[in-house]
Write an enzyme that holds these catalytic residues in place. Structure first.
Site, PDB file in Angstrom:
ATOM      1  N   ARG A  10      19.629   9.536  -0.213  1.00 24.38           N
ATOM      2  CA  ARG A  10      19.189  10.693   0.561  1.00 24.38           C
ATOM      3  C   ARG A  10      20.368  11.355   1.255  1.00 24.38           C
ATOM      4  O   ARG A  10      21.450  10.783   1.369  1.00 24.38           O
ATOM      5  CB  ARG A  10      18.132  10.290   1.594  1.00 24.38           C
ATOM      6  CG  ARG A  10      18.580   9.274   2.629  1.00 24.38           C
ATOM      7  CD  ARG A  10      17.426   8.888   3.537  1.00 24.38           C
ATOM      8  NE  ARG A  10      17.839   7.997   4.626  1.00 24.38           N
ATOM      9  CZ  ARG A  10      17.064   7.589   5.607  1.00 24.38           C
ATOM     10  NH1 ARG A  10      15.807   8.004   5.652  1.00 24.38           N
ATOM     11  NH2 ARG A  10      17.509   6.782   6.556  1.00 24.38           N
ATOM     12  N   TYR A  36      12.576  -6.687   8.914  1.00 24.74           N
ATOM     13  CA  TYR A  36      12.797  -5.264   9.143  1.00 24.74           C
ATOM     14  C   TYR A  36      11.916  -4.811  10.297  1.00 24.74           C
ATOM     15  O   TYR A  36      10.715  -5.034  10.306  1.00 24.74           O
ATOM     16  CB  TYR A  36      12.470  -4.428   7.897  1.00 24.74           C
ATOM     17  CG  TYR A  36      12.633  -2.952   8.164  1.00 24.74           C
ATOM     18  CD1 TYR A  36      13.894  -2.376   8.148  1.00 24.74           C
ATOM     19  CD2 TYR A  36      11.540  -2.161   8.488  1.00 24.74           C
ATOM     20  CE1 TYR A  36      14.059  -1.028   8.428  1.00 24.74           C
ATOM     21  CE2 TYR A  36      11.698  -0.816   8.779  1.00 24.74           C
ATOM     22  CZ  TYR A  36      12.962  -0.257   8.738  1.00 24.74           C
ATOM     23  OH  TYR A  36      13.126   1.069   9.038  1.00 24.74           O
ATOM     24  N   ASP A  64      10.977  -1.426  12.909  1.00 26.44           N
ATOM     25  CA  ASP A  64      11.158  -0.104  13.480  1.00 26.44           C
ATOM     26  C   ASP A  64      11.573  -0.279  14.940  1.00 26.44           C
ATOM     27  O   ASP A  64      11.485  -1.371  15.506  1.00 26.44           O
ATOM     28  CB  ASP A  64       9.864   0.710  13.384  1.00 26.44           C
ATOM     29  CG  ASP A  64       9.605   1.213  11.966  1.00 26.44           C
ATOM     30  OD1 ASP A  64      10.584   1.502  11.257  1.00 26.44           O
ATOM     31  OD2 ASP A  64       8.419   1.298  11.577  1.00 26.44           O
ATOM     32  N   ARG A  94       0.862  -1.181   0.000  1.00 26.20           N
ATOM     33  CA  ARG A  94       0.000   0.000   0.000  1.00 26.20           C
ATOM     34  C   ARG A  94       0.897   1.230   0.000  1.00 26.20           C
ATOM     35  O   ARG A  94       2.073   1.164   0.334  1.00 26.20           O
ATOM     36  CB  ARG A  94      -0.921   0.009   1.221  1.00 26.20           C
ATOM     37  CG  ARG A  94      -0.184   0.088   2.535  1.00 26.20           C
ATOM     38  CD  ARG A  94      -1.125   0.042   3.723  1.00 26.20           C
ATOM     39  NE  ARG A  94      -0.404   0.171   4.969  1.00 26.20           N
ATOM     40  CZ  ARG A  94      -0.035   1.314   5.526  1.00 26.20           C
ATOM     41  NH1 ARG A  94      -0.328   2.454   4.922  1.00 26.20           N
ATOM     42  NH2 ARG A  94       0.616   1.346   6.665  1.00 26.20           N
ATOM     43  N   ARG A 150      20.548  -6.088   1.986  1.00 26.72           N
ATOM     44  CA  ARG A 150      21.044  -4.844   1.393  1.00 26.72           C
ATOM     45  C   ARG A 150      21.840  -4.131   2.472  1.00 26.72           C
ATOM     46  O   ARG A 150      21.589  -4.299   3.671  1.00 26.72           O
ATOM     47  CB  ARG A 150      19.892  -3.950   0.933  1.00 26.72           C
ATOM     48  CG  ARG A 150      19.094  -4.507  -0.221  1.00 26.72           C
ATOM     49  CD  ARG A 150      19.843  -4.507  -1.522  1.00 26.72           C
ATOM     50  NE  ARG A 150      20.047  -3.145  -2.025  1.00 26.72           N
ATOM     51  CZ  ARG A 150      20.822  -2.852  -3.070  1.00 26.72           C
ATOM     52  NH1 ARG A 150      21.502  -3.801  -3.690  1.00 26.72           N
ATOM     53  NH2 ARG A 150      20.942  -1.605  -3.478  1.00 26.72           N
ATOM     54  N   ARG A 209      -2.576  10.994   1.655  1.00 25.61           N
ATOM     55  CA  ARG A 209      -3.402  11.837   2.522  1.00 25.61           C
ATOM     56  C   ARG A 209      -3.966  12.994   1.712  1.00 25.61           C
ATOM     57  O   ARG A 209      -3.211  13.698   1.042  1.00 25.61           O
ATOM     58  CB  ARG A 209      -2.574  12.400   3.670  1.00 25.61           C
ATOM     59  CG  ARG A 209      -1.990  11.351   4.590  1.00 25.61           C
ATOM     60  CD  ARG A 209      -1.123  12.021   5.626  1.00 25.61           C
ATOM     61  NE  ARG A 209      -0.433  11.045   6.453  1.00 25.61           N
ATOM     62  CZ  ARG A 209       0.612  11.333   7.196  1.00 25.61           C
ATOM     63  NH1 ARG A 209       1.099  12.562   7.211  1.00 25.61           N
ATOM     64  NH2 ARG A 209       1.193  10.403   7.932  1.00 25.61           N
ATOM     65  N   GLU A 239      23.742   8.816   1.777  1.00 19.36           N
ATOM     66  CA  GLU A 239      23.525   7.380   1.911  1.00 19.36           C
ATOM     67  C   GLU A 239      23.475   6.709   0.541  1.00 19.36           C
ATOM     68  O   GLU A 239      22.758   7.154  -0.352  1.00 19.36           O
ATOM     69  CB  GLU A 239      22.224   7.089   2.671  1.00 19.36           C
ATOM     70  CG  GLU A 239      22.243   7.595   4.096  1.00 19.36           C
ATOM     71  CD  GLU A 239      21.027   7.165   4.897  1.00 19.36           C
ATOM     72  OE1 GLU A 239      20.232   6.338   4.392  1.00 19.36           O
ATOM     73  OE2 GLU A 239      20.873   7.658   6.034  1.00 19.36           O
TER      74      GLU A 239
END
Length: 374
Positions: free
Chosen positions: A286, A359, A361, A178, A255, A182, A311
């Protein structure tokens, strides 16, 4: 056995686990392969700025228990993540919101933005149907079916191909399940109720968690494995699960990220903590300007220098730091085989992104460690 727990790795999972174990009067030893504690949230103070040495880390959660817990160790500031995308010198707000749509098309109302996106999605889906394509076969088709061609071409394609080192047509569609869209003017990247950075940097969080706990750095578990396996009742392992099993089933893929740090003789280099470079021709993904994580208003100008990090996302090879699991079907199937081995262990607890090949957070890592049986 000298210890109740040997904790291999001093990142967030290992440190929270050690903290909780100490609260329960368990004797812990934490060993760390690097010459510093903290794993990838380690910061180095350069020119009075806490530099995130392994990439930007922004803590965000809607879990009040997790938020209260980390703030009980160190107070967090009010930093709000509002990244910007740079495409051929033009700037766009992220995540995709009404500011982005105005910058992209000049539309000013949610209805105009919705019509633009739906129109592009419809054209793309009709083109796919003419070719006999019923479901998106790759990331490119998936992204266009979700957001249309303009946003895909300008803000997704180049960045994603740099991130993964592969063309979007070669990446599986499930990578983008997804896309957050917004139809309000809101540049706050996260929807969570709480977000921020520890005041004084992440080292204060890790130091607080490991206070009065025995820690040894520059220690490689695998170089003296037999010794370490016999020093504690249980092992908490936060490293690579395939390495724990000596790669007997094959090597998992990752990666990795390379960082180019620069010190600039100005107080403000780019005006924002995070700017993504979404065109493929710019080699880095970035630029992070670290002072914006903790300095606000006059503080920025009062610090005469600034530190940036460029990066570069690259393929992982032996000897490099593994950052992101490559969660495609092949690697996930291999991990499941390692997981079956891990589930048979009676005295080893596997936790964290490398041990679980997932992964994470930061907040879910804390929650995971808080809910472990100790």
């Amino acid at each position: 056995m000298k210890y109740d727990y040997l904790i291999v790795g001093s990142g967030l999972f290992g440190s929270v686990f050690a903290y909780r174990a100490k609260q329960k009067n368990k004797k812990c030893l934490v060993i760390e392969k690097r010459n510093h504690i903290g794993g990838n949230i380690y910061c180095e103070n350069i020119e009075g700025i806490n530099v995130h040495k392994y990439g930007a880390h922004i803590f965000h959660t809607s879990n009040k228990e997790v938020w209260d817990f980390v703030n009980s160790i160190v107070e967090f500031n009010r930093y709000t993540n509002s990244p910007i995308a740079n495409y051929k010198g033009k700037l766009y707000n992220l995540p995709f919101n009404m500011n982005t749509f105005y910058q992209m098309w000049g539309v000013t109302t949610p209805q105009q933005a919705k019509e633009k996106i739906e129109g592009q999605k419809l054209l793309a889906m009709e083109a796919m149907k003419k070719e006999g394509i019923i479901e998106p076969r790759n990331l490119e088709e998936q992204a266009i079916s979700l957001i249309g061609t303009d946003i895909y071409e300008i803000l997704i394609k180049g960045y994603t191909e740099k991130q993964w080192g592969r063309k979007c047509t070669e990446l599986p569609p499930f990578i983008i399940k997804r896309l957050p869209v917004r139809f309000i003017y809101d540049n706050n990247y996260f929807n969570d109720k709480y977000q921020g950075i520890p005041i004084g940097g992440y080292n204060k969080l890790i130091n607080g968690l490991l206070n009065d706990i025995e820690v040894k750095t520059d220690v490689d578990f695998f170089k003296n494995r037999e010794y370490w396996e016999n020093i504690a009742e249980k092992i908490v392992f936060t490293g690579k699960i395939d390495e724990f099993y000596n790669y007997q089933l094959g090597k998992l893929e990752y990666r990795t990220v390379k960082f180019e740090e620069e010190i600039h003789n100005c107080s403000n280099y780019q005006g924002n903590a995070v700017i993504n470079y979404t065109e493929k021709e710019v080699p880095y993904t970035r630029i992070i300007e670290h002072k914006h994580f903790e300095m606000f208003g006059a503080e920025i100008d009062n610090c005469p220098k600034t530190v940036i990090s460029k990066e570069y996302s690259t393929e992982w090879k032996d000897g490099m730091e593994p950052y992101y699991p490559v969660n495609d079907e092949k690697n996930n199937a291999l991990y499941e085989k390692y997981k079956e081995l891990a589930q048979k262990e009676k005295n080893v607890i596997f936790g964290g992104r490398l041990a679980e090949y997932k992964y994470y957070d930061m907040a879910p890592i804390v929650e995971l460690a808080l809910n472990m049986d100790i």
